[in-house]
Motif scaffolding. Sequence first.
Motif, mmCIF file in Angstrom:
data_model
loop_
_atom_site.group_PDB
_atom_site.id
_atom_site.type_symbol
_atom_site.label_atom_id
_atom_site.label_comp_id
_atom_site.label_asym_id
_atom_site.label_seq_id
_atom_site.Cartn_x
_atom_site.Cartn_y
_atom_site.Cartn_z
ATOM 1 N N GLU A 77 -2.281 4.218 -12.390
ATOM 2 C CA GLU A 77 -2.574 3.236 -12.885
ATOM 3 C C GLU A 77 -2.019 2.845 -14.535
ATOM 4 N N PHE A 121 5.693 -1.686 -7.655
ATOM 5 C CA PHE A 121 4.272 -0.728 -7.611
ATOM 6 C C PHE A 121 4.493 0.497 -6.825
ATOM 7 N N SER A 134 0.834 -1.203 0.061
ATOM 8 C CA SER A 134 -0.107 0.118 0.091
ATOM 9 C C SER A 134 0.819 1.390 0.155
ATOM 10 N N ALA A 145 -2.810 -2.721 -3.228
ATOM 11 C CA ALA A 145 -2.659 -3.570 -4.219
ATOM 12 C C ALA A 145 -2.404 -4.779 -3.477
ATOM 13 N N ARG A 150 -0.376 -5.073 -13.917
ATOM 14 C CA ARG A 150 -1.541 -4.542 -12.797
ATOM 15 C C ARG A 150 -1.531 -5.684 -12.189
ATOM 16 N N CYS A 172 -3.906 3.895 -1.578
ATOM 17 C CA CYS A 172 -4.092 2.640 -2.574
ATOM 18 C C CYS A 172 -3.317 1.331 -2.164
ATOM 19 N N LEU A 181 -6.607 -3.855 -7.256
ATOM 20 C CA LEU A 181 -6.163 -2.401 -6.853
ATOM 21 C C LEU A 181 -7.164 -1.518 -6.313
ATOM 22 N N VAL A 207 3.375 -6.455 -6.683
ATOM 23 C CA VAL A 207 2.888 -5.679 -5.475
ATOM 24 C C VAL A 207 4.092 -5.137 -4.695
ATOM 25 N N GLN A 223 -4.618 9.024 -9.492
ATOM 26 C CA GLN A 223 -4.942 7.507 -9.841
ATOM 27 C C GLN A 223 -4.931 7.416 -11.360
ATOM 28 N N TRP A 270 -8.611 1.917 -4.262
ATOM 29 C CA TRP A 270 -8.732 3.080 -3.823
ATOM 30 C C TRP A 270 -9.558 3.743 -2.630
#
Length: 564
Positions: free
Chosen positions: A324, A372, A302, A360, A330, A358, A334, A368, A320, A336
């Motif tokens: 992304e 990330f 996070s 993940a 990805r 955020c 995910l 992650v 955001q 938010w």
Amino acid sequence: MRIGNCSGFYGDRLAAMREMLTGGELDFLTGDYLAELTMLILGRDRMKDPARGYAKTFLRQLEDCLGLAQDKGVRIVANAGGLNPAGLATAIRELTSKLGLDVNVAHVEGDDLLPRAADLGLGAPLTANAYLGAWGIVDCLNNGAEVVVTGRVTDASVIVGPAAATFGWSPTDYDRLAGAVLAGHVIECGTQATGGNFAFFREVPDLLHPGFPIAEIRDDGSSVITKHDGTGGLVSVDTVTAQLLYEITGARYANPDVTARVDSISLSDDGPDRVLISGPVGEAPPPTLKVSLNAIGGFRNSVTFVLTGLDIEAKAALLQRQLEAAITVRPAELEWTLARTDHVDAETEETASALLHCVARDADPAKVGRAFTAAGIELALASYPGFNVTAPPGDGQVYGVYTAGYVDAAEVPHVAVHADGARVNIPPATETLPLAPAEDPALPEPLPADTLARTRRVPLGLIAGGRSGDKGGSANIGLWVRTDAQWRWLAHTLTVDRLRELLPETADLDVTRHLLPNLRAVNFVIEDILGQGVSYNARFDPQAKGLAEWLRARYLEIPEELIP
């Protein structure tokens, strides 16, 4: 008989065992160390070392206090064995040898279903532990044990066992057993019964160092909740009510040995820091046992961005989109969340700022990990004005997923293991009753129209106390009031629909309401608000401990004559 508690969770006050042993007279001292999250922590400990899996702090407490307990004739019962009660029992015997003591140590096992999980339809979890009852503890105590350690028994069982052993109760003494379950439920969380986490905390005379609770249990199942003289905190009808409402559902509170009727009991003052719980009624237990299942869900990371001043939502939307787009691979999830902690025309920078979280999640730690968080940091000079984060980038961490399973009680071994190694099989209950919701009692008479007409818009918490907590992915909120007139208003006003209005996070979730007139209380169970459990979810309050306080802070039109 007097049963004191010295632990409400793994990590509670280390000095509590000594405080309880030196503060006054006790017959038994108990400790609860096993929350649902704790089983995951111990499961990961066991992965690293099969000899681990128990609460190590309990051993530290015994090293300091075991001789004192033996001198005072206080026997100790705790579920600190976690995933390895036999290993803890062995460690305690090694400790007694080191201390030069001769202590009879026994343990209870059988709750660990991991080797049979697939055959029982429980999948392939990291831990799988059935909630056992009290009769293995009873057998150990009846055979001279001075210390009994268990694995996953119900929290109340460490109190029920000593009571049943002392009074010679039978497995069908349901009312007596129910009384011990409810007394156990009150004291199992330690200082939550003596003013800790209490809605009306300003009424507690000394919360600096609250004493731990004691249940004086009687042969008929009634009990008095109290604490040692001279200790901090408060035991009152309200503090006991708050704990009775903690993490329950409706009027029926199921345990492996008895289903206790929460709607049967009455609470009354019995002197300073003394509350009498009388009239317990019990029913046969359900035919199944609940199983605590923890699995490794994957990896989580996070990052929290600080957004200050004007155009908060536009800044969040920009960040955001940028992040992304910048993430090359990805993650599976995910999530938010924008926390509007900012204030208009704020006098400090902190109160002018909002937080954009955020989170993940993915089965692949690489998705992650630093890739990330680094993607977010690389935007530092190319994003919204005032860009900053609360912490530097970090690696992803393992997260767990909690679920509850149920198995036939006959499928679960329950074994008392004596100090000499003798093993005694404890049979399951021969009489059972499938658990079903109790019928809601009739609503009280509504208040007169003229009373309802004169209102003020004030916080609900001016008249209502509350306590909330997690149960897997769900949560409960128990609210109670102090007068009959307040109860008449609360029962008619605080419906499921009104709760959803007051707490918009619950709007799309299944919510049930249970009335408990004897406590002047309503209890709401909110399904799935915590997703797949405490370790999985990234909710602001992952254990739902503050839900009740949020509800108490919401404003309603309350009749003026009900407001203190």
